[in-house]
Design a protein around this motif. Structure first.
Motif, mmCIF file in Angstrom:
data_model
loop_
_atom_site.group_PDB
_atom_site.id
_atom_site.type_symbol
_atom_site.label_atom_id
_atom_site.label_comp_id
_atom_site.label_asym_id
_atom_site.label_seq_id
_atom_site.Cartn_x
_atom_site.Cartn_y
_atom_site.Cartn_z
ATOM 1 N N LEU A 124 -1.284 13.937 1.260
ATOM 2 C CA LEU A 124 -2.246 14.942 0.836
ATOM 3 C C LEU A 124 -1.476 16.230 0.597
ATOM 4 C CD1 LEU A 124 -4.897 13.952 3.474
ATOM 5 C CD2 LEU A 124 -5.106 13.611 1.016
ATOM 6 N N GLY A 125 -1.159 16.494 -0.671
ATOM 7 C CA GLY A 125 -0.278 17.598 -0.988
ATOM 8 C C GLY A 125 1.172 17.191 -0.781
ATOM 9 N N GLU A 126 2.072 18.150 -0.906
ATOM 10 C CA GLU A 126 3.496 17.864 -0.802
ATOM 11 C C GLU A 126 3.894 17.395 0.589
ATOM 12 O OE1 GLU A 126 5.812 17.752 -3.021
ATOM 13 O OE2 GLU A 126 4.697 18.485 -4.759
ATOM 14 N N ASP A 127 3.403 18.079 1.611
ATOM 15 C CA ASP A 127 3.840 17.805 2.984
ATOM 16 C C ASP A 127 2.679 17.499 3.915
ATOM 17 O OD1 ASP A 127 6.627 18.421 2.398
ATOM 18 O OD2 ASP A 127 5.983 20.517 2.276
ATOM 19 N N GLY A 128 1.540 17.084 3.350
ATOM 20 C CA GLY A 128 0.362 16.850 4.174
ATOM 21 C C GLY A 128 0.375 15.482 4.816
ATOM 22 N N PRO A 129 -0.708 15.148 5.507
ATOM 23 C CA PRO A 129 -0.809 13.855 6.183
ATOM 24 C C PRO A 129 -0.706 12.699 5.191
ATOM 25 C CG PRO A 129 -2.570 15.336 6.876
ATOM 26 C CD PRO A 129 -1.915 15.980 5.712
ATOM 27 N N ARG A 130 -0.223 11.563 5.693
ATOM 28 C CA ARG A 130 -0.174 10.357 4.876
ATOM 29 C C ARG A 130 -1.548 9.700 4.819
ATOM 30 N NH1 ARG A 130 4.610 6.689 7.034
ATOM 31 N NH2 ARG A 130 3.744 7.352 9.028
ATOM 32 N N CYS A 131 -1.779 8.981 3.744
ATOM 33 C CA CYS A 131 -3.057 8.290 3.582
ATOM 34 C C CYS A 131 -2.853 7.045 2.740
ATOM 35 C CB CYS A 131 -4.106 9.201 2.949
ATOM 36 S SG CYS A 131 -3.635 9.843 1.332
ATOM 37 N N VAL A 132 -3.863 6.184 2.754
ATOM 38 C CA VAL A 132 -3.901 4.985 1.923
ATOM 39 C C VAL A 132 -4.865 5.258 0.773
ATOM 40 C CG1 VAL A 132 -4.509 2.541 1.845
ATOM 41 C CG2 VAL A 132 -3.407 3.491 3.884
ATOM 42 N N TYR A 133 -4.422 4.933 -0.437
ATOM 43 C CA TYR A 133 -5.221 5.161 -1.646
ATOM 44 C C TYR A 133 -5.382 3.827 -2.368
ATOM 45 C CZ TYR A 133 -5.908 6.668 -6.568
ATOM 46 O OH TYR A 133 -6.348 6.832 -7.863
ATOM 47 N N LYS A 134 -6.651 3.407 -2.567
ATOM 48 C CA LYS A 134 -6.954 2.170 -3.271
ATOM 49 C C LYS A 134 -7.860 2.497 -4.460
ATOM 50 C CE LYS A 134 -6.824 -0.728 0.900
ATOM 51 N NZ LYS A 134 -7.566 -1.733 1.710
ATOM 52 N N PRO A 135 -7.302 2.600 -5.657
ATOM 53 C CA PRO A 135 -8.138 2.927 -6.821
ATOM 54 C C PRO A 135 -8.991 1.743 -7.258
ATOM 55 C CG PRO A 135 -5.874 2.519 -7.501
ATOM 56 C CD PRO A 135 -5.871 2.485 -5.990
ATOM 57 N N VAL A 136 -10.183 2.045 -7.745
ATOM 58 C CA VAL A 136 -11.075 1.001 -8.264
ATOM 59 C C VAL A 136 -10.400 0.255 -9.410
ATOM 60 C CG1 VAL A 136 -13.284 0.578 -9.398
ATOM 61 C CG2 VAL A 136 -13.143 2.250 -7.543
ATOM 62 N N SER A 137 -9.599 0.952 -10.196
ATOM 63 C CA SER A 137 -8.943 0.324 -11.347
ATOM 64 C C SER A 137 -7.979 -0.777 -10.939
ATOM 65 C CB SER A 137 -8.185 1.386 -12.159
ATOM 66 O OG SER A 137 -7.170 2.001 -11.368
ATOM 67 N N GLY A 138 -7.534 -0.782 -9.686
ATOM 68 C CA GLY A 138 -6.594 -1.791 -9.220
ATOM 69 C C GLY A 138 -7.233 -2.913 -8.440
ATOM 70 N N GLU A 139 -8.568 -2.989 -8.421
ATOM 71 C CA GLU A 139 -9.258 -4.044 -7.686
ATOM 72 C C GLU A 139 -9.221 -5.364 -8.448
ATOM 73 O OE1 GLU A 139 -12.526 -1.081 -5.523
ATOM 74 O OE2 GLU A 139 -13.213 -2.830 -6.667
ATOM 75 N N ARG A 140 -8.860 -6.424 -7.758
ATOM 76 C CA ARG A 140 -8.835 -7.758 -8.347
ATOM 77 C C ARG A 140 -10.236 -8.363 -8.278
ATOM 78 N NH1 ARG A 140 -8.105 -12.710 -5.911
ATOM 79 N NH2 ARG A 140 -7.634 -11.673 -3.935
ATOM 80 N N PRO A 141 -10.737 -8.924 -9.381
ATOM 81 C CA PRO A 141 -12.088 -9.509 -9.357
ATOM 82 C C PRO A 141 -12.190 -10.633 -8.333
ATOM 83 C CG PRO A 141 -11.309 -9.255 -11.616
ATOM 84 C CD PRO A 141 -10.136 -8.980 -10.727
ATOM 85 N N LEU A 142 -13.328 -10.706 -7.644
ATOM 86 C CA LEU A 142 -13.612 -11.749 -6.671
ATOM 87 C C LEU A 142 -14.844 -12.525 -7.126
ATOM 88 C CD1 LEU A 142 -13.146 -9.641 -3.404
ATOM 89 C CD2 LEU A 142 -11.517 -11.254 -4.392
ATOM 90 N N TRP A 143 -14.894 -13.816 -6.784
ATOM 91 C CA TRP A 143 -15.998 -14.640 -7.270
ATOM 92 C C TRP A 143 -17.313 -14.318 -6.578
ATOM 93 C CZ3 TRP A 143 -18.846 -17.836 -4.096
ATOM 94 C CH2 TRP A 143 -18.320 -18.123 -2.837
ATOM 95 N N ASP A 144 -17.250 -13.788 -5.336
ATOM 96 C CA ASP A 144 -18.494 -13.618 -4.575
ATOM 97 C C ASP A 144 -18.879 -12.169 -4.315
ATOM 98 O OD1 ASP A 144 -16.265 -13.348 -2.960
ATOM 99 O OD2 ASP A 144 -17.133 -14.370 -1.232
ATOM 100 N N PHE A 145 -18.110 -11.219 -4.838
ATOM 101 C CA PHE A 145 -18.456 -9.804 -4.700
ATOM 102 C C PHE A 145 -18.474 -9.163 -6.081
ATOM 103 C CE2 PHE A 145 -17.159 -10.664 -0.392
ATOM 104 C CZ PHE A 145 -17.898 -9.791 0.387
ATOM 105 N N PRO A 146 -19.449 -8.292 -6.355
ATOM 106 C CA PRO A 146 -19.490 -7.622 -7.657
ATOM 107 C C PRO A 146 -18.201 -6.841 -7.905
ATOM 108 C CG PRO A 146 -21.538 -7.266 -6.446
ATOM 109 C CD PRO A 146 -20.582 -7.900 -5.485
ATOM 110 N N HIS A 147 -17.669 -6.953 -9.116
ATOM 111 C CA HIS A 147 -16.404 -6.290 -9.450
ATOM 112 C C HIS A 147 -16.570 -4.768 -9.401
ATOM 113 C CE1 HIS A 147 -12.474 -5.622 -10.990
ATOM 114 N NE2 HIS A 147 -12.893 -5.175 -12.169
ATOM 115 N N GLY A 148 -15.535 -4.107 -8.915
ATOM 116 C CA GLY A 148 -15.520 -2.653 -8.883
ATOM 117 C C GLY A 148 -16.285 -2.033 -7.735
#
Length: 267
Positions: A36-60
């Protein structure tokens, strides 16, 4: 409209620019380590654009499900899920979650969830299943018997978590346990898959019952309003039914046929 953050969300998750540090591998969907910023806390970022389609959950919808899991965790005040938001990032809108750094225990003590040689279950751990190791040797899947992990198991029943792997349990230095990777939760059909079966059939504690009752009460008010911004109405209704069923039983569920009870791989 973006759902409003809950009262315990770190404002920095929404306000600071995300700086991508690298991709977290392996992962089914695009998952980035960021700051978060140059020297801020670390975080995990999962963009919707990178989601793999699943057969049993609506995409996105996986980012919304991750955030919805935090909303339930926040309502419970059990701190199962690290602070999480939905926001824009370098690869578009997605889920952003504060990084929690797990610690390794002593070499002679099993991990929170572990595979150990077949034999006597160590004191303080619970047996889940017997299996065969890489050399066809007999092994056991075990997990620790602790209040934080029990609360996580209750949380998984409420949210219908279909992917509680051992690697999705983070052991903190103070004894707390965080759960991560909740993108495949809240399906309206029963799809619980977890490695945390050690309490199957055992009675809920008063604290655990109170937590389930609190979620059910919230699903008749503000919690329902927040979840309906993220999930389908029938998925929210199914969450309420799971709470009702859990309270009627008064105990942890047991594995049932018709659906795999353990995620694969389990770690």
């Amino acid at each position: 409209m973006e759902p409003a953050p809950g009262p315990r969300t770190d404002d920095a998750l929404l306000g600071a620019e995300l700086q991508i540090q690298g991709r977290i591998m392996p992962a089914s969907n695009q998952t980035f380590l960021a700051t978060l910023g140059e020297d801020g806390p670390r975080c995990v970022y999962k963009p919707v654009s990178g989601e793999r389609p699943l057969w049993d959950f609506p995409h996105g919808t996986l980012a919304e499900r991750e955030y919805a899991a935090w909303v339930v965790s926040d309502h419970l005040a059990w701190d199962v899920v690290p602070p999480t938001v939905l926001r824009e990032g370098p690869a578009g809108r997605g889920m952003v979650q504060l990084w929690r750094e797990p610690v390794a225990g002593p070499d002679d003590v099993p991990d929170t969830v572990d595979v150990v040689p077949e034999g006597i279950v160590p004191r303080g751990w619970l047996h889940v299943l017997d299996a065969s190791g890489p050399q066809d040797e007999p092994v056991m899947l075990i997990h620790e018997d602790s209040a934080p992990l029990r609360r996580m198991a209750v949380f998984d029943v409420i949210t219908n978590n279909t992917d509680r792997k051992g690697g999705h349990v983070l052991a903190m230095a103070d004894g707390h346990r965080h759960g991560v990777d909740h993108g495949v939760c809240f399906h309206h059909e029963d799809k619980l898959r977890t490695v945390l079966w050690g309490w199957a059939g055992l009675a809920l504690t008063d604290e655990e019952r109170d937590g389930v009752e609190d979620v059910l009460l919230g699903l008749h008010g503000e919690l329902r309003d927040r979840l309906e911004e993220l999930l389908a109405v029938h998925e929210v209704d199914a969450t309420a039914r799971r709470c009702e069923r859990l309270l009627r039983a008064g105990s942890f569920p047991v594995p049932a046929g018709g659906w795999p009870s353990i995620p694969w791989p389990p770690f």
